[in-house]
Each structure stands twice: as C-alpha cells, then as structure tokens.
Scaffold this motif. Structure first.
Motif, PDB file in Angstrom:
ATOM      1  N   SER A  21      -3.744  -8.994  10.093  1.00 37.30           N
ATOM      2  CA  SER A  21      -3.026 -10.250   9.888  1.00 37.30           C
ATOM      3  C   SER A  21      -2.971 -11.013  11.196  1.00 37.30           C
ATOM      4  N   ALA A  22      -3.298 -12.288  11.114  1.00 38.72           N
ATOM      5  CA  ALA A  22      -3.241 -13.151  12.296  1.00 38.72           C
ATOM      6  C   ALA A  22      -1.854 -13.749  12.486  1.00 38.72           C
ATOM      7  N   TYR A  23      -0.950 -13.541  11.514  1.00 37.44           N
ATOM      8  CA  TYR A  23       0.377 -14.128  11.578  1.00 37.44           C
ATOM      9  C   TYR A  23       1.447 -13.043  11.434  1.00 37.44           C
ATOM     10  N   VAL A  24       2.620 -13.338  11.952  1.00 34.94           N
ATOM     11  CA  VAL A  24       3.751 -12.425  11.804  1.00 34.94           C
ATOM     12  C   VAL A  24       4.197 -12.411  10.345  1.00 34.94           C
ATOM     13  N   GLY A  25       4.929 -11.377   9.987  1.00 31.19           N
ATOM     14  CA  GLY A  25       5.436 -11.307   8.618  1.00 31.19           C
ATOM     15  C   GLY A  25       5.419  -9.903   8.069  1.00 31.19           C
ATOM     16  N   ASN A  26       5.392  -9.835   6.753  1.00 30.01           N
ATOM     17  CA  ASN A  26       5.426  -8.565   6.042  1.00 30.01           C
ATOM     18  C   ASN A  26       4.186  -8.471   5.160  1.00 30.01           C
ATOM     19  N   VAL A  27       3.213  -7.688   5.586  1.00 22.61           N
ATOM     20  CA  VAL A  27       1.983  -7.515   4.817  1.00 22.61           C
ATOM     21  C   VAL A  27       2.234  -6.452   3.745  1.00 22.61           C
ATOM     22  N   GLU A  28       2.066  -6.838   2.499  1.00 21.99           N
ATOM     23  CA  GLU A  28       2.317  -5.930   1.380  1.00 21.99           C
ATOM     24  C   GLU A  28       1.025  -5.590   0.656  1.00 21.99           C
ATOM     25  N   VAL A  29       0.946  -4.361   0.180  1.00 25.91           N
ATOM     26  CA  VAL A  29      -0.147  -3.910  -0.681  1.00 25.91           C
ATOM     27  C   VAL A  29       0.509  -3.306  -1.919  1.00 25.91           C
ATOM     28  N   CYS A  30       0.311  -3.937  -3.057  1.00 30.99           N
ATOM     29  CA  CYS A  30       0.959  -3.506  -4.299  1.00 30.99           C
ATOM     30  C   CYS A  30      -0.098  -3.195  -5.354  1.00 30.99           C
ATOM     31  N   CYS A  31       0.139  -2.140  -6.110  1.00 25.41           N
ATOM     32  CA  CYS A  31      -0.720  -1.795  -7.237  1.00 25.41           C
ATOM     33  C   CYS A  31       0.148  -1.675  -8.483  1.00 25.41           C
ATOM     34  N   GLU A  32      -0.228  -2.381  -9.532  1.00 25.68           N
ATOM     35  CA  GLU A  32       0.522  -2.344 -10.784  1.00 25.68           C
ATOM     36  C   GLU A  32      -0.279  -1.742 -11.929  1.00 25.68           C
ATOM     37  N   LYS A  33      -1.599  -1.659 -11.756  1.00 31.38           N
ATOM     38  CA  LYS A  33      -2.390  -1.067 -12.838  1.00 31.38           C
ATOM     39  C   LYS A  33      -3.714  -0.527 -12.317  1.00 31.38           C
ATOM     40  N   ILE A  34      -4.230   0.465 -13.055  1.00 33.65           N
ATOM     41  CA  ILE A  34      -5.557   1.023 -12.818  1.00 33.65           C
ATOM     42  C   ILE A  34      -6.291   0.985 -14.150  1.00 33.65           C
ATOM     43  N   VAL A  35      -7.519   0.509 -14.145  1.00 35.87           N
ATOM     44  CA  VAL A  35      -8.330   0.450 -15.364  1.00 35.87           C
ATOM     45  C   VAL A  35      -9.387   1.546 -15.290  1.00 35.87           C
ATOM     46  N   LEU A  36      -9.410   2.411 -16.315  1.00 37.34           N
ATOM     47  CA  LEU A  36     -10.356   3.524 -16.381  1.00 37.34           C
ATOM     48  C   LEU A  36     -11.515   3.165 -17.301  1.00 37.34           C
TER      49      LEU A  36
END
Length: 335
Positions: A125-140
């Motif tokens: 990230s080039a900017y300050v803040g809160n970098v989030e990584v969220c997963c809500e689904k997986i497709v099989l």
C-alpha cells in the motif's frame, strides 16, 4: 460460457462413442460409454460431498507495516476428504478500508484430496490506513467443469499501514498556543511548552535545541537549559479529513502523526478528536507517549476517521476552546 462448452464437448464425445459402439459392436467402446456415465455422476456428487470438508485459513505477517512495503498474506486451503477436484476459486475483497477502496480478486487454487495447499498472496500500500483481505465464499469445480458449488466462508485479516514519520517539518509549538488547554495561566518561555528550571554543563546526548548559546559563548563551554515540564497543559487536536483524494488524505495523516510525535517528544500531552464513520459519533483520546500515539493511529484507521462535521461537534461540546485543526490542506491553530 466455458461450462456450456465443456458440456457440449462431453456430449459430442459420448455420442461419437455411441455411434462407434453401434457400428463396431466393440467392448472397448462399451467400457468407454460406461466410464463416461460413471464419471459424470462421480463429478456431480463429489463436488457436493467435498463441500462439507473444505476449510480456509488466512494469516497476516504483522499488524503494523510501513508504507510501500510488500507483505504476504498466507492462505491455507484444506480438503479433509479424499475426493479429488480440479480447482477451487477463492473470492477475495482487498483494499484500504480507511480510504474506502475495496476491489474484487479471485485466487484459483488446486484442491488436493486429503491435503492442505499453502500459498502466499503479496500486497502493498502506498497510503496509510487499514488494508483488509476478506473472503466470503469459495466456489468448487468438479473434474469435468460441469458443476460448481459455493461454500460460504467468513475469513478476514487486516494490516495497519502506519505513517512513516520523521518528516523534516519545523513545528514551533508557540505558534499553536491557541490550541492549548490549560489549568493555570502562564506565559510560555520555550518552544517545547516548558519553563527553564536551571542551566548546566552539556552532557553527550542532550538535544542541541536546549543549548544556551549565549552563555556557552561567555563561558567557552557548552551549557544546556534544563526545562521543567508543564504537566497541566495539553494540546487539543481536531482531525477533519476529506477522503475524496487518497493522496491528500495520506498527507494529512502524515502531518498529524509528525506533529503529534513532535509534541510528545517535547513532553506535551495531546488530546485528539475525530469523527468515526464506523460508529457515527465523535471520539477523543488523550496520549502522553509516542508509543500510545502510534497505537492511536491504528484506532483512527479502524474507526475509519473522516469528516462528519467534526468541527461543529467539537465546538458544541467545548464552546470557546481553542484547538489545532488538521485538514487535508495543512495544520492551523483556531482560537
């Protein structure tokens, strides 16, 4: 589109094999036809069966990372049953939630029977803040690509991108005296909001700004002013951000961080007021150390600090109080 193409190709192969079976009456074609039928049903039922045994773990390397530094999010995709599938697509939302920019990403991973697949996903990230990584689904997806099943999974990791600090910006605290909240009236005699208690000889490690140059010239030896901290005084800071432009917002937070660190290094407590977009209310916190100041930055990012008419809320709660206003375009004292 690909799914329909795979089905058509499979049907054509099955029909072609059926024609050869009718024409040649061969056992090989009969075995192929039976195998194709069994494979079709296996693919259909296996993808639904595996759904119950899929797991996903995410792990961030650390909670705090400097700007423009690559870090890796570790994914562990597990399959506790022995039915092989070809691919699992992990649908992700990644971005800087403090600046409100989350994007969709898809991570394709092999789903191996009875094993766990580990991959590392690079982010920066080039900017300050809160970098989030969220997963809500997986497709099989099954072996043939005909069937797909969605697995609902809630997994998330976040990394705070802290300001770099150390900007070469000269702050003269006397210029911001309007933002002082004091219990007793007294005139400031130094730029660090403290009074000179005594003068002594220089000791290696003393700050150069505390050297008494006139007295040093007379005595031909370096003399240092020792200052007595005015603990009854503190700065009131009001943070008002316009997040329309990420670069200006980043600059404002950098200035806030540098100014607060400068005040605290001069032993001046700081009370910060901000508007929480997450909780829709004005919040405040007083800090007296630089380590607490860094921790407060992470709270700002979590609260998604923004504008929300924060000045109006502050004035209504603290009528007549002076304060330091930090905005995208700079810092100024408001009397």
């Amino acid at each position: 589109m690909k799914r329909l193409r795979y089905i058509l190709e499979y049907v054509l192969l099955f029909v072609a094999n059926g024609i050869m079976l009718w024409f040649f009456r061969g056992y090989l074609n009969l075995l192929i036809a039976v195998a194709m039928i069994l494979l079709f049903f296996y693919a259909f039922f296996s993808v639904h069966f595996v759904k119950k045994y899929v797991s996903l773990e995410m792990k961030a390397p650390a909670e705090e990372i400097p700007k423009n530094t690559e870090f890796l999010i570790r994914f562990r995709l597990g399959n506790r049953c022995w039915f092989p599938l070809v691919t699992a697509k992990v649908f992700l939302r990644t971005g800087n939630s403090f600046l409100g920019s989350l994007t969709e990403n898809i991570l394709s991973l092999p789903l191996r029977p009875g094993k766990t697949v580990e991959v590392q996903y690079p982010l920066t990230s080039a900017y300050v803040g809160n970098v989030e990584v969220c997963c809500e689904k997986i497709v099989l997806y099954d072996l043939l690509g005909f069937h797909r099943v969605t697995v609902n999974i809630q997994a998330a990791e976040s990394v705070y991108i802290l300001p770099a600090g150390g900007r070469e910006e000269e702050f003269v605290l006397n210029d911001y005296e309007a933002g002082m909240d004091e219990v007793e009236e007294s005139r400031l005699s130094g730029s660090d909001f403290s009074d000179v208690s005594q003068v002594r000889e220089y000791i290696p490690g003393d700050a150069m700004k505390n050297i008494h140059w006139k007295l040093s010239a007379k005595k031909d030896i370096l003399m240092v002013k020792e200052r007595l901290h005015m603990s009854s005084r503190k700065l009131l800071l009001v943070l008002s951000l316009d997040k329309e432009e990420a670069e200006k917002t980043d600059g404002a937070v950098e200035r806030l961080f540098s100014f607060g660190a400068f005040c605290l290094s001069n032993r001046v407590p700081v009370t910060l007021f901000w508007w929480s977009d997450r909780y829709h209310e004005i919040r405040q916190e007083t800090v007296e150390s630089e380590e607490d100041w860094r921790q407060l930055m992470t709270r700002l990012f979590h609260d998604q600090a923004g504008n929300g008419y924060v000045e109006e809320h502050f004035r209504s709660g603290y009528p007549g109080k002076g304060y330091i206003l930090v905005k995208n375009d700079g810092i100024r004292a408001v009397g």
